[in-house]
Design a protein around this motif. Structure first.
Motif, short mmCIF file in Angstrom:
data_model
loop_
_atom_site.label_atom_id
_atom_site.label_comp_id
_atom_site.label_asym_id
_atom_site.label_seq_id
_atom_site.Cartn_x
_atom_site.Cartn_y
_atom_site.Cartn_z
N ASP A 278 20.38 32.37 28.30
CA ASP A 278 19.46 33.49 28.22
C ASP A 278 20.11 34.80 28.67
N TYR A 279 21.28 34.69 29.30
CA TYR A 279 21.96 35.87 29.83
C TYR A 279 23.32 36.11 29.18
N LEU A 280 23.85 35.10 28.49
CA LEU A 280 25.14 35.24 27.83
C LEU A 280 24.94 35.64 26.37
N PRO A 281 25.82 36.45 25.79
CA PRO A 281 25.73 36.74 24.35
C PRO A 281 25.78 35.45 23.55
N ASP A 282 25.04 35.40 22.44
CA ASP A 282 24.93 34.15 21.69
C ASP A 282 25.96 34.05 20.56
N ASP A 283 27.14 34.64 20.78
CA ASP A 283 28.24 34.47 19.84
C ASP A 283 29.51 34.16 20.64
N TRP A 284 30.67 34.39 20.07
CA TRP A 284 31.92 34.04 20.75
C TRP A 284 32.09 34.81 22.05
N ARG A 285 31.44 35.97 22.17
CA ARG A 285 31.56 36.75 23.39
C ARG A 285 30.96 36.02 24.59
N GLY A 286 29.93 35.19 24.33
CA GLY A 286 29.35 34.39 25.41
C GLY A 286 30.35 33.39 25.95
N ALA A 287 31.11 32.77 25.05
CA ALA A 287 32.14 31.82 25.48
C ALA A 287 33.23 32.52 26.27
#
Length: 427
Positions: free
Chosen positions: A106-115
């Protein structure tokens, strides 16, 4: 510097001490038979011990007496590693069952940027936590947010991020803590972050793209289990106990640091003291014990190698030590470098810290995280999936050389065996 055992050289085919050949055969066996790594490591250790007892002797003496003395000299390091690896496995389960990892999407970007952001978080955590704990926390989060489908390249990047984050902090990695205890100023390792930051980007972005293509991050949702703050408190208690004891033994009472495994004991005291609050998941310990025994077998075997003589301290030697650290425990390497002196300690800290990330058993963080992801216990798969880690190591090393240069320190113990090399690599 420790002198080799007088009068006992052992066999040296082609000028190479035979125990090196036994150790190399052990590492080759681990690489080839990744489903039997524990058996290979124990067999290799046993063969080295038998050879040293019968023929070559130890630094501390010959025969069984020398073996007992050698184990007595190494037992604190081994016991601390045992306590940390076993204890932090329980910590990672507490963290997973706290449901904090399930809330992170819920706080991390939901694409490669979250990883990639998760790798940055692991990097930051490792600057003040033990790199084993940082890697396990990152692995626990990854298992949750990527639906237990984590690419081996991303697993390698998690280990790399934890080792990079600890390389510039004297409380972030065992090797930098050793430097601190030995009299190296914390400021003298800080510039390792120049290399570590570049390495994080170089390996982190490809790893994040690998992971996104393999299994994207879980989408945001309002239907999440509530956070168990009791388990969060237990995780914080265990980590605070480890940090407090690490600082006390290495700053306030350094003379006692090598007499008892205070760090591993502190972790277990905290675990047992909080067990009535929330029951630990004891079921993870049998599998963790196998990985821990594997690492301790390699560490003990590495400590028996006749590596009394190091090449002259230079940036090329430091670069090479990073590659050696991928297969040879970095604790004895760091110890020898400290005794020799004449290194740029920040560059060396990065090299021996990050270098172990290139192979899964090259660092304790790598062994710990493969207890969560057993499929990563393959040298071939690690090198294929984590190709960017080796590239990142070289890029980070080049960056610190170009930005900071090579600035060796005089041997701080007052023993000069070789003149320090002061030229920059570009000169």
């Amino acid at each position: 510097m420790t002198e080799p055992l007088a009068g006992v050289a052992g066999f040296q085919p082609f000028g190479i001490p035979f125990e090196f050949l036994l150790f190399a055969a052990t590492l080759l066996g681990v690489a080839l038979f990744h489903h039997r790594t524990l058996q290979v490591a124990i067999t290799g250790l046993a063969s080295i011990v038998l050879y040293k007892v019968a023929f070559a002797g130890f630094h501390e003496g010959a025969g069984l007496r020398g073996l007992v003395a050698h184990v007595a000299a190494e037992w604190v390091v081994l016991a601390n590693l045992f306590g940390l690896l076993m204890g932090f496995a329980l910590l990672s389960r507490h963290f997973e069952e706290s449901h904090v990892p399930a809330k992170l999407p819920d706080y991390l970007p939901d694409d490669w940027r979250g990883a990639f952001l998760l790798l940055v978080i692991v990097f930051v955590l490792s600057s003040f936590l033990d790199n084993i704990a940082a890697a396990l926390i990152g692995g626990t989060v990854a298992a949750t947010v990527f639906r237990h489908k984590v690419h081996i390249g991303y697993i390698a990047a998690l280990v790399a991020a934890s080792n990079a984050g600890g390389s510039g902090s004297v409380v972030g990695d065992t090797t930098t803590t050793m430097m601190w205890i030995d009299g190296v100023s914390p400021l003298d390792v800080l510039h390792a972050y120049v290399a570590a930051g570049v390495a994080l980007v170089v390996c982190g972005i490809p790893a994040a793209l690998q992971q996104h293509a393999y299994s994207p991050i879980v989408q945001q949702s309002s239907n999440r289990p509530p956070i168990d703050w009791g388990r969060v408190g237990i995780v914080a208690t265990i980590l605070c106990a480890a940090i407090a004891v690490n600082v006390l033994t290495n700053v306030r009472f350094p003379a006692y640091a090598d007499r008892f495994p205070f760090l591993g004991a502190a972790v277990w005291i905290a675990i047992l003291a909080t067990a009535a609050w929330r029951r630990p998941d004891w079921s993870v310990l049998p599998a963790t014990l196998k990985g821990t025994t594997f690492l301790l077998s390699l560490v003990l075997a590495a400590s028996m190698m006749p590596v009394e003589q190091m090449p002259v301290a230079s940036w090329l030697t430091a670069l090479g030590l990073g590659f050696v650290s991928a297969v040879f425990d970095n604790i004895p390497l760091t110890k020898l470098a400290l005794e020799q002196g004449g290194y740029d300690w920040g560059v060396l800290a990065y090299a021996v810290g990050f270098g172990g990330s290139m192979i899964w058993f090259g660092s304790s963080a790598g062994v710990a995280i493969t207890n969560l992801f057993p499929e990563a216990r393959s040298v071939g798969a690690w090198l294929r999936g984590g190709w960017h880690v080796a590239l990142a190591y070289v890029a980070g090393f080049a960056a610190v050389m170009l930005v900071m240069g090579w600035h060796p320190h005089a041997p701080h113990k007052g023993v000069v065996s070789e003149p320090a090399v002061t030229a920059h690599p570009q000169e």
